[in-house]
Design a protein around this motif. Structure first.
Motif, short mmCIF file in Angstrom:
data_model
loop_
_atom_site.label_atom_id
_atom_site.label_comp_id
_atom_site.label_asym_id
_atom_site.label_seq_id
_atom_site.Cartn_x
_atom_site.Cartn_y
_atom_site.Cartn_z
N ASP B 120 45.23 53.42 46.66
CA ASP B 120 45.73 53.57 48.01
C ASP B 120 47.21 53.88 48.07
OD1 ASP B 120 45.44 49.97 48.55
OD2 ASP B 120 46.23 51.20 46.93
N ASP B 121 47.95 53.66 47.00
CA ASP B 121 49.37 54.00 47.03
C ASP B 121 49.84 54.42 45.65
OD1 ASP B 121 52.53 52.39 47.78
OD2 ASP B 121 51.86 54.47 48.02
N PRO B 122 49.39 55.57 45.19
CA PRO B 122 49.71 55.96 43.80
C PRO B 122 51.10 56.58 43.71
CG PRO B 122 48.24 57.57 44.78
CD PRO B 122 48.51 56.55 45.84
N ARG B 123 52.10 55.79 43.41
CA ARG B 123 53.45 56.32 43.30
C ARG B 123 53.91 56.25 41.88
NH1 ARG B 123 56.55 56.87 47.68
NH2 ARG B 123 55.30 56.75 49.53
N LEU B 124 54.59 57.27 41.45
CA LEU B 124 55.17 57.23 40.12
C LEU B 124 56.37 58.17 40.10
CD1 LEU B 124 53.15 59.30 37.54
CD2 LEU B 124 52.64 59.38 39.95
N PRO B 125 57.28 57.98 39.17
CA PRO B 125 58.45 58.86 39.15
C PRO B 125 58.09 60.25 38.65
CG PRO B 125 58.55 57.29 37.37
CD PRO B 125 57.37 56.90 38.19
N SER B 126 58.91 61.18 39.08
CA SER B 126 58.66 62.58 38.72
C SER B 126 59.43 62.92 37.44
CB SER B 126 59.11 63.47 39.87
OG SER B 126 59.43 64.74 39.41
N VAL B 127 58.92 63.87 36.68
CA VAL B 127 59.63 64.30 35.47
C VAL B 127 60.33 65.63 35.69
CG1 VAL B 127 58.15 63.10 33.88
CG2 VAL B 127 57.56 65.40 34.55
N THR B 128 60.55 66.00 36.95
CA THR B 128 61.21 67.28 37.19
C THR B 128 62.66 67.26 36.76
OG1 THR B 128 61.56 66.54 39.45
CG2 THR B 128 59.77 68.07 39.07
N PHE B 129 63.20 66.08 36.50
CA PHE B 129 64.58 66.07 36.02
C PHE B 129 64.66 66.53 34.56
CE2 PHE B 129 64.59 62.25 33.39
CZ PHE B 129 63.44 61.63 33.81
N LEU B 130 63.54 66.45 33.86
CA LEU B 130 63.51 66.94 32.49
C LEU B 130 63.02 68.37 32.41
CD1 LEU B 130 61.95 63.88 30.71
CD2 LEU B 130 64.28 64.69 30.47
N TRP B 131 61.93 68.64 33.12
CA TRP B 131 61.37 69.98 33.13
C TRP B 131 61.18 70.38 34.58
CZ3 TRP B 131 58.71 66.09 30.27
CH2 TRP B 131 58.85 66.21 28.89
N ASN B 132 61.91 71.40 35.03
CA ASN B 132 61.66 71.75 36.42
C ASN B 132 60.38 72.55 36.60
OD1 ASN B 132 62.63 74.11 35.37
ND2 ASN B 132 64.55 74.05 36.52
N GLY B 133 59.76 72.93 35.50
CA GLY B 133 58.45 73.52 35.62
C GLY B 133 57.39 72.53 36.07
N ALA B 134 57.70 71.25 35.92
CA ALA B 134 56.72 70.24 36.32
C ALA B 134 56.58 70.13 37.82
CB ALA B 134 57.11 68.89 35.75
N GLU B 135 57.51 70.79 38.54
CA GLU B 135 57.46 70.69 40.01
C GLU B 135 56.12 71.13 40.56
OE1 GLU B 135 61.14 72.19 41.78
OE2 GLU B 135 59.85 73.09 43.30
N TRP B 136 55.69 72.31 40.13
CA TRP B 136 54.41 72.78 40.65
C TRP B 136 53.23 71.99 40.12
CZ3 TRP B 136 53.60 78.72 41.26
CH2 TRP B 136 54.49 79.19 42.23
N ALA B 137 53.31 71.55 38.88
CA ALA B 137 52.20 70.77 38.35
C ALA B 137 52.05 69.46 39.12
CB ALA B 137 52.43 70.50 36.86
N GLU B 138 53.19 68.88 39.51
CA GLU B 138 53.10 67.66 40.29
C GLU B 138 52.63 67.94 41.71
OE1 GLU B 138 56.96 65.95 39.91
OE2 GLU B 138 56.53 65.20 37.91
N ARG B 139 52.98 69.11 42.23
CA ARG B 139 52.44 69.48 43.54
C ARG B 139 50.93 69.57 43.47
NH1 ARG B 139 55.24 74.68 46.09
NH2 ARG B 139 53.56 74.44 47.58
#
Lengths: 406, 236, 465
Positions: B120-139
């Motif tokens: 119900d509340d799946p929050r986790l930190p993003s790794v876009t600070f390491l790889w900005n390619g992860a932005e779309w994968a996280e989207r």
């Protein structure tokens, strides 16, 4: 906007469908959801949005790119995906591992042997299955043929997006010959459905071998002709050299793989970095270039075609005899576990992550297409160039929407 | 084989320990990597480092993700510079995010599973600070699972339309009801019972979008009709 | 009346064509004979000739303008066909080959298709500008043909400022493109229109400056005199006396015609169709035609200015006298002496000859129906008559040979344009404008200086350039 955001369905009769550029407003009819969206959709003085819409001759598939331009210069870029989203991952969860092969075929429809390989290699890993060596060699042969035909098409596309209408037809001649021989082998010209869990579907036959031998005698000649038309062409070089330069650090941070990465100088090729199938036994180089611009990417594709021809030559000489399919039960229950598989497709590193729960249906089948990150790189490379360069850069990075949208 | 797994059923757990025993003919995994990982991160991992085939696997919780990933990316002894994939997984009980990394120093792939995200509340930190390619994968993970990546500056839907209400790849997503929780519902009803001539009802040409799932498809006075928006009902 | 309709319906198709023609023929002859005998017809003819005689200039102009407007359509068709076939051959394919013999009617069919499409105006468009833009572009292109000398004596209007008129009117096309781009209410069109304006205006300057050398040498802006100044052999052509000018002119002409590599105004891989995105049907057809007519006109201008126009590359009089033909050959024949017999000849002779040929063909080739043999006889008659006329004219009227050379040079240049399109990619707008302003304009100025210097020096030495 007050009240509920009203998103109009295309069945709404109150929409007047008048022109490709105005059918979908570039500015969405709801407030921005994220800070990036807010930043993108706010216009400064003199800027405007242009929709390189889902219907466009040059986006490589059904892709909508909203570009914010100031005169002729692109200030920012926002690709909108999802027009080709078929829910392949969900569909794979509802069929069994064999169905996943034909479900995954249309992902990289240009070189679909690679997209078929995803469920096949993952299932084989989960089953700890050893594929007969002849089947492995045939797979490599099919993969390299697909790679050449995909690169031939890439060269044609790049020239077509720049305005040259001849190289694409030369590329299609090359591709046609390869696709005809694969049709003799698999029965299909585009979505081959040839790889099976445990091997391939049917051995090489006489027609395939005669076409292959015929083609090998003049392999890549058309591509060489076409490259003569373009390599030293002042206009072509002027349009691609120094364009869309991807540096090594930017490439690693954007996680691009494949020819765009190798054009920046990093010799990362999954066939060498993490060998699979019979690639350890084959001798080939990894061509790299250092400039990282579109011209380097184009030349790299030409180099890769030559390397692939070399590989095919070795495969034909080293092909062992034997069965082409391992013995598997009809109802294939894959033991529970997780497996990740990566291999080198013409566009980069394909990845597949499969979770099995012991039944014959995949519990989770994750498909990772390299064009996904490559298209993201387009959004970072284009701002600062002109509108005409958007297409040139996108074409040189070679994305394919089938895999991006899954 | 049934209609697939459902939430809360007694499925075998998908955590690391249930991997089948690895026969000897499988390629050797990188034992040194397992040792280095255990030395470095033993307190931060949820289970022991495991390996199967050519993949080493570690499982962390969302709190430790940032420090583990930064260490893996920046440290000279690891140098996992290439993010190969970022995937969301719905185990039926919890959500997971699975990262696959590659390093020039190791012949293995490294799989990092960020486990234990509540549904119900799946929050986790993003790794876009390491790889900005992860932005779309996280989207995409957000779009398909509802995972909220904190620190991703552009967390909006990427495949589904912006007003879509549910998360398709979750295990409790059942078509078509979930698809119907969007304003597009009723416009093109995909599951309308087939009306034969004998049943007496003839589907009409739809004249207005309507809001109910059968609106516009039946004559006035019949069951399912009475859509106030459909002015000017016409016959077949 | 039922009595007439019944035999009418029993006629074959050939009969339904021939019988009314015979009836019209007989009626016409009756009218002519009666009019001649009663004196009305000669008086009418004399009155018309008097009126025409007073206004020969206007009549000539009207006829010339009509002919020019009419020939642009077949010329555009021919260009389209060349383009389709030649690019196909470069692409190692065949091109259209089913419609008409070897696909020659394919462009006609394209023209008809374009006529048959729905013609709408998008909402939000600026209707007057939207409607007039194709006309402006087309007319700006076609009006320039008025001064082009096709052959000695074969021109629309002999202006002493012909060259100036050509560039002035040709430049009006830019206005049309901007109108199209702006009035379409579409951002693609706007981009296309702006690109068109930028590129066309950038290349006007090198285009005009490069011919200044010729103007200095010949001292006139009259195109007929410029062509006459290139008489003699092909070494007298301005191509050899003004090589830099020729090169600049040709490059600038490619940009003016929006041909590859400078066709970014309609770059269909970037901005769908540029300024013409919102146009459909015959409006788009006008833009399309205008582009191909422009290609023809600029090739014609290059031929006129640099390749000698209607001059032959070598003198054929020695050849003809070696064969035994001395020019001018006069065929001692005065058509007016026939009187009314001329009318009979004009009306009756074709019908008789075609009828005779039909009968002969129908008897020889029994598998063909009468209609087919009629058509074949008609074509054969045309071939015979045209061949005879051309032969006489070639010997007696020098403009036929001049036209032949002119068309030959123009077509060669058109084929070169098409080959460029087949092989070259497109340049970008900033590269295009940079090339024009930073390279072509200085080169054209250099050309002017060098030419001027050469004229002065050679003048001192007593020779002319």
């Amino acid at each position: 906007m007050t009240g509920e955001p009203r998103v109009r369905s295309l069945d709404d009769p109150s929409i007047m469908v008048d022109s490709p550029a105005t059918i979908i407003d570039a500015v969405p009819p709801y407030p921005p959801r994220t800070e990036r969206e807010a930043e993108f959709y706010s216009l400064k003085d003199g800027e405007m949005f242009v929709n390189l819409g889902p219907q466009h001759p040059s986006t490589h598939g059904v892709l909508r790119v909203v570009i914010k331009i100031d005169g002729e210069q692109v200030v920012d870029l926002d690709p909108v995906l999802g027009y080709l989203h078929r829910g392949v991952e969900k569909i794979c969860e509802n069929g069994d591992w064999h169905h996943a092969i034909s479900n995954c075929d249309p992902l990289e429809y240009i070189a679909s042997m690679f997209s078929e390989a995803m469920p096949v290699l993952v299932a084989e890993k989960l089953l700890d299955l050893e594929v007969p060596r002849r089947a492995d060699y045939i797979r490599v042969l099919a993969w390299e043929l697909n790679r050449i035909s995909s690169h031939a098409l890439f060269i044609g596309w790049l020239a077509l997006d720049l305005g040259g209408i001849t190289p694409i037809l030369y590329g299609f001649i090359e591709r046609d010959e390869i696709v005809e021989m694969l049709a003799a082998l698999t029965g299909q010209k585009l979505l081959f459905n040839y790889l099976r869990i445990g091997g391939v579907n049917g051995d090489l036959n006489h027609e395939f071998l005669s076409r292959l031998g015929d083609w090998m005698s003049r392999a890549g000649k058309r591509i060489e002709e076409s490259s003569k038309l373009m390599n030293e062409n002042e206009i072509f070089v002027g349009r691609t050299r120094g364009l869309g330069v991807l540096t090594r650090e930017a490439a690693l941070r954007t996680c691009v793989t494949g020819p765009p990465l190798r054009a920046t100088g990093i010799p990362y090729d999954v066939r060498r970095a993490h060998p699979y199938s019979v690639y350890p036994e084959l001798e080939f180089d990894i061509p790299t270039r250092t400039e990282g611009d579109s011209y380097a990417r184009y030349l790299l594709h030409l180099d890769e075609i030559r390397e692939s021809i070399r590989i095919i030559d070795q495969v034909l000489h080293q092909m062992p005899d034997g069965p082409v399919m391992a013995k598997l039960p009809r109802l294939l229950r894959v033991p529970p576990g997780r497996a990740w598989v990566a291999f080198e497709s013409p566009r980069g590193q394909y990845g597949a992550y499969g979770i099995s729960d012991g039944s014959d249906q995949p519990f989770r089948f994750r498909i990772h297409d390299p064009s996904y990150f490559t298209l993201q790189a387009v959004g970072q490379l284009v701002p600062g160039h002109l509108v005409a360069d958007t297409m040139a850069i996108m074409a040189s990075l070679d994305p394919i929407m089938g895999g991006i949208d899954k | 084989m049934g209609s697939g797994p459902t939430v809360g059923s007694d499925r075998p757990s998908l955590l690391a320990s249930d991997a089948s025993p690895v026969p000897e003919r499988i390629p050797v995994t990188d034992i040194a990597l397992q040792r280095r990982l255990t030395e470095r991160f033993s307190t931060q991992l949820l289970t022991a480092v495991s390996a199967r085939h050519d993949t080493t696997e570690i499982i962390v919780g969302p709190g430790e993700l940032v420090s583990v990933m930064s260490a893996l990316h920046d440290d000279a002894e690891f140098r996992f510079e290439l993010l190969a994939d970022l995937a969301g997984v719905d185990t039926g009980v919890v959500l997971q995010v699975v990262y696959h990394l590659w390093s020039p120093l190791s012949p293995d792939w490294l799989r990092v599973i960020c486990d234990g995200l509540p549904r119900d509340d799946p929050r986790l930190p993003s790794v876009t600070f390491l790889w900005n390619g992860a932005e779309w994968a996280e989207r995409e993970a957000y779009d398909m699972f509802g995972l909220i990546f904190e620190g991703n500056r552009d967390l909006r839907r990427i495949y589904m339309p912006p007003d879509y209400q549910s998360f398709p790849l979750r295990k409790d997503f059942l078509m078509p009801d979930d698809a119907s929780r969007s304003p597009g519902q009723g416009v093109r009803p995909i599951e309308v019972a087939f009306q034969t001539a004998e049943s007496g009802r003839v589907p009409l040409m739809r004249v207005s979008p309507g809001t109910g799932s059968l609106a516009g498809w039946t004559r006035p006075g019949e069951v399912g009709a009475g859509d106030p928006d459909s002015g000017g009902q016409v016959g077949p | 009346m039922s009595v007439v309709s019944r035999p009418w319906s029993r006629l074959s198709l050939a009969g339904k064509i021939i019988l009314p023609l015979i009836a019209v023929f007989v009626a016409l002859n009756l009218v002519i004979v009666l009019g001649w005998v009663s004196g009305i017809l000669p008086w009418l003819v004399q009155a018309i000739l008097d009126a025409l005689g007073d206004n020969v200039g206007i009549l000539r102009f009207l006829i010339a303008a009509t002919i020019i407007l009419v020939i642009t359509v077949p010329v555009a068709f021919m260009n389209i066909f060349f383009e389709m076939k030649l690019i196909a051959f470069v692409n190692l394919r065949v091109g259209p080959n089913r419609i008409g013999p070897w696909g020659t009617l394919a462009s006609v069919v394209h023209g008809l298709k374009v006529l048959a499409k729905e013609d709408f105006t998008p909402t939000g468009a600026d209707v007057p500008a939207f409607t007039l833009a194709p006309a402006v572009v087309y007319l700006a292109a076609v009006m320039t043909l008025l001064v082009v000398p096709f052959a000695p004596g074969l021109y629309g209007y002999d202006m002493d400022i012909g060259l100036l008129y050509f560039f002035a009117v040709g430049g009006v096309g830019v206005v049309g493109l901007m109108m199209a781009g702006w009035s379409s209410y579409n951002k693609y069109s706007l981009l296309g229109g702006l690109r068109a304006a930028a590129s066309l205006i950038s290349y006007e300057l090198p285009l005009i400056l490069s011919v200044m050398g010729i103007v200095m040498i010949t001292g006139t802006l009259n195109l007929n005199q410029i062509v006459t100044a290139q008489e003699g052999s092909f070494l007298d052509w301005f191509l050899f006396r003004q090589p830099l000018g020729a090169l600049i002119f040709f490059i600038a002409a490619t940009a003016e015609a929006s041909r590859t590599p400078f066709d970014l105004t309609e770059a269909d891989s970037e901005i769908v169709a540029g300024f013409a995105t919102e146009y459909s049907g015959m409006r788009f057809g006008f833009f399309f035609f205008a582009e191909y007519v422009n290609m023809f006109i600029l090739s014609a201008m290059t031929a006129v200015l640099f390749l000698g126009g209607w001059n032959a590359p070598f003198d054929i009089d020695p050849l003809l006298s070696a064969v035994g033909i001395t020019t001018p050959v006069s065929v001692a024949f005065d058509p007016a002496s026939l009187g009314v017999g001329l009318l009979w000849l004009v009306l009756l002779a074709p019908a008789l000859i075609i009828g005779l040929l039909t009968a002969v063909i129908w008897m020889l080739k029994s598998s063909w129906s009468i209609v087919v043999s009629l058509v074949v006889a008609f074509l054969l008659f045309n071939v015979i008559v045209v061949g005879a006329l051309v032969t006489f004219a070639a010997i007696d009227l020098e403009w036929v040979i001049g036209l032949f050379w002119f068309i030959g040079k123009t077509v060669a240049l058109i084929l070169f344009f098409v080959l460029m399109r087949a092989t070259l990619p497109r340049v970008r707008i900033d590269q295009l404008m940079g090339f024009a302003w930073k390279w072509l304009v200085p080169a054209a100025l250099l050309n002017i200086f060098v030419t001027a210097g050469a004229i002065v020096i050679l003048d001192q030495m007593g020779k002319t350039l």
